[in-house]
Design an enzyme around this catalytic site. Structure first.
Site, mmCIF file in Angstrom:
data_model
loop_
_atom_site.group_PDB
_atom_site.id
_atom_site.type_symbol
_atom_site.label_atom_id
_atom_site.label_comp_id
_atom_site.label_asym_id
_atom_site.label_seq_id
_atom_site.Cartn_x
_atom_site.Cartn_y
_atom_site.Cartn_z
ATOM 1 C CG HIS A 56 -1.847 1.161 1.247
ATOM 2 N ND1 HIS A 56 -2.978 1.220 0.457
ATOM 3 C CD2 HIS A 56 -1.802 2.335 1.915
ATOM 4 C CE1 HIS A 56 -3.583 2.370 0.651
ATOM 5 N NE2 HIS A 56 -2.897 3.065 1.530
ATOM 6 C CD GLU A 96 4.085 1.247 -4.084
ATOM 7 O OE1 GLU A 96 3.499 0.249 -4.530
ATOM 8 O OE2 GLU A 96 3.634 2.408 -4.213
HETATM 9 C C1 GAR Z 1 0.871 0.687 -6.197
HETATM 10 O O1 GAR Z 1 1.261 1.996 -5.887
HETATM 11 C C2 GAR Z 1 0.279 -0.023 -5.000
HETATM 12 O O2 GAR Z 1 0.921 0.317 -3.805
HETATM 13 C C3 GAR Z 1 -1.137 0.507 -5.020
HETATM 14 O O3 GAR Z 1 -1.495 0.484 -6.375
HETATM 15 C C4 GAR Z 1 -0.316 0.686 -7.169
HETATM 16 C C5 GAR Z 1 -0.223 -0.431 -8.161
HETATM 17 O O4 GAR Z 1 0.805 -0.177 -9.081
HETATM 18 N N1 GAR Z 1 -2.027 -0.284 -4.224
HETATM 19 C C6 GAR Z 1 -3.026 0.208 -3.508
HETATM 20 O O5 GAR Z 1 -3.318 1.390 -3.497
HETATM 21 C C7 GAR Z 1 -3.791 -0.812 -2.682
HETATM 22 N N2 GAR Z 1 -4.655 -0.172 -1.756
HETATM 23 P P1 GAR Z 1 1.358 -1.339 -10.011
HETATM 24 O O6 GAR Z 1 0.144 -1.992 -10.672
HETATM 25 O O7 GAR Z 1 2.231 -0.637 -11.011
HETATM 26 O O8 GAR Z 1 2.122 -2.296 -9.162
#
Ligand code: GAR
Length: 201
Positions: A109, A174
């Site tokens: 997150h 991340e």
């Molecule tokens: C990421 O920033 C992740 O942390 C967020 O969605 C994005 C996905 O990016 N998740 C949330 O907000 C969950 N509540 P990605 O598809 O490029 O990995």
């Protein structure tokens, strides 16, 4: 090697970080299946590039959330998945799903939980005016973004940040944090005691 299934809904950059770490051997785990609730998720193409089986499972083909989650569980179990990673999966899991993988579902997150759960966490952080935000990897339970926290990385918020610039800097972290936590779990270094998660040095 630990068998990992990844649930995605969109871009899949966190999935990409996992796939790269698996390929270079640093993950200590194998990604055996990627499932998406969105047909157009770029993540599905990324999995294909790495030769990992990937499937869109259409929510509208099921008449309840439980039935949908049960279908996902069956697909994951059929591949002997031991750890489920939510990498930008934008749907709440039911207790049906969680009961099938107790303490074996993690999520990333883009905030320092418990601050700014839910959608648009980076915009929430900018609007609130916090000086530090970051990202959190946590075990998933029935609460939204509420399970025991495994690891967090702090990212300073700059005066001229907007939601997009902050999101970009958090995303870089991340991509480091999520593979690291999977590596810890694969090596058996993570223990959950109530709400506290202990990571063996
Ligand atoms: C990421 O920033 C992740 O942390 C967020 O969605 C994005 C996905 O990016 N998740 C949330 O907000 C969950 N509540 P990605 O598809 O490029 O990995």
């Amino acid at each position: 090697m630990l068998k990992v299934g990844v649930l995605v809904s969109g871009r899949g950059s966190n999935l990409q970080a996992l796939l790269e770490a698996a390929r270079d051997g640093s993950l200590g785990a194998e990604i055996v299946l990627v499932l998406s609730d969105r047909a157009e998720a770029q993540a599905l193409l990324r999995a294909g590039d790495f030769g990992v089986p990937a499937e869109y499972v259409a929510p509208e083909n099921f008449n309840s959330k439980d039935a949908y989650d049960q279908a996902l569980v069956e697909k994951l179990k059929a591949r002997n998945v031991e750890l489920v990673v939510l990498a930008g999966y934008m749907r709440l899991l039911t207790s049906t799903f969680l009961a099938a993988f107790p303490e074996r579902v993690i999520n990333i997150h883009p905030s320092l939980l418990p601050a700014f759960p839910g959608l648009n966490a980076q915009a929430q952080a900018v609007e609130y005016g916090v000086k530090y935000s970051g990202c959190t990897v946590h075990f998933v339970d029935e609460r939204m973004d509420g399970g025991p926290i495994i690891a967090q990385t702090v990212v300073p918020v700059k005066q001229d940040d907007d939601a997009d610039s902050l999101a970009r800097r958090i995303l870089e972290e991340e991509h480091r944090l999520l593979p690291q936590v999977v590596r810890w779990i694969a090596r058996g270094k993570v223990r959950v005691i109530g709400r506290r998660v202990l990571v063996e040095e």
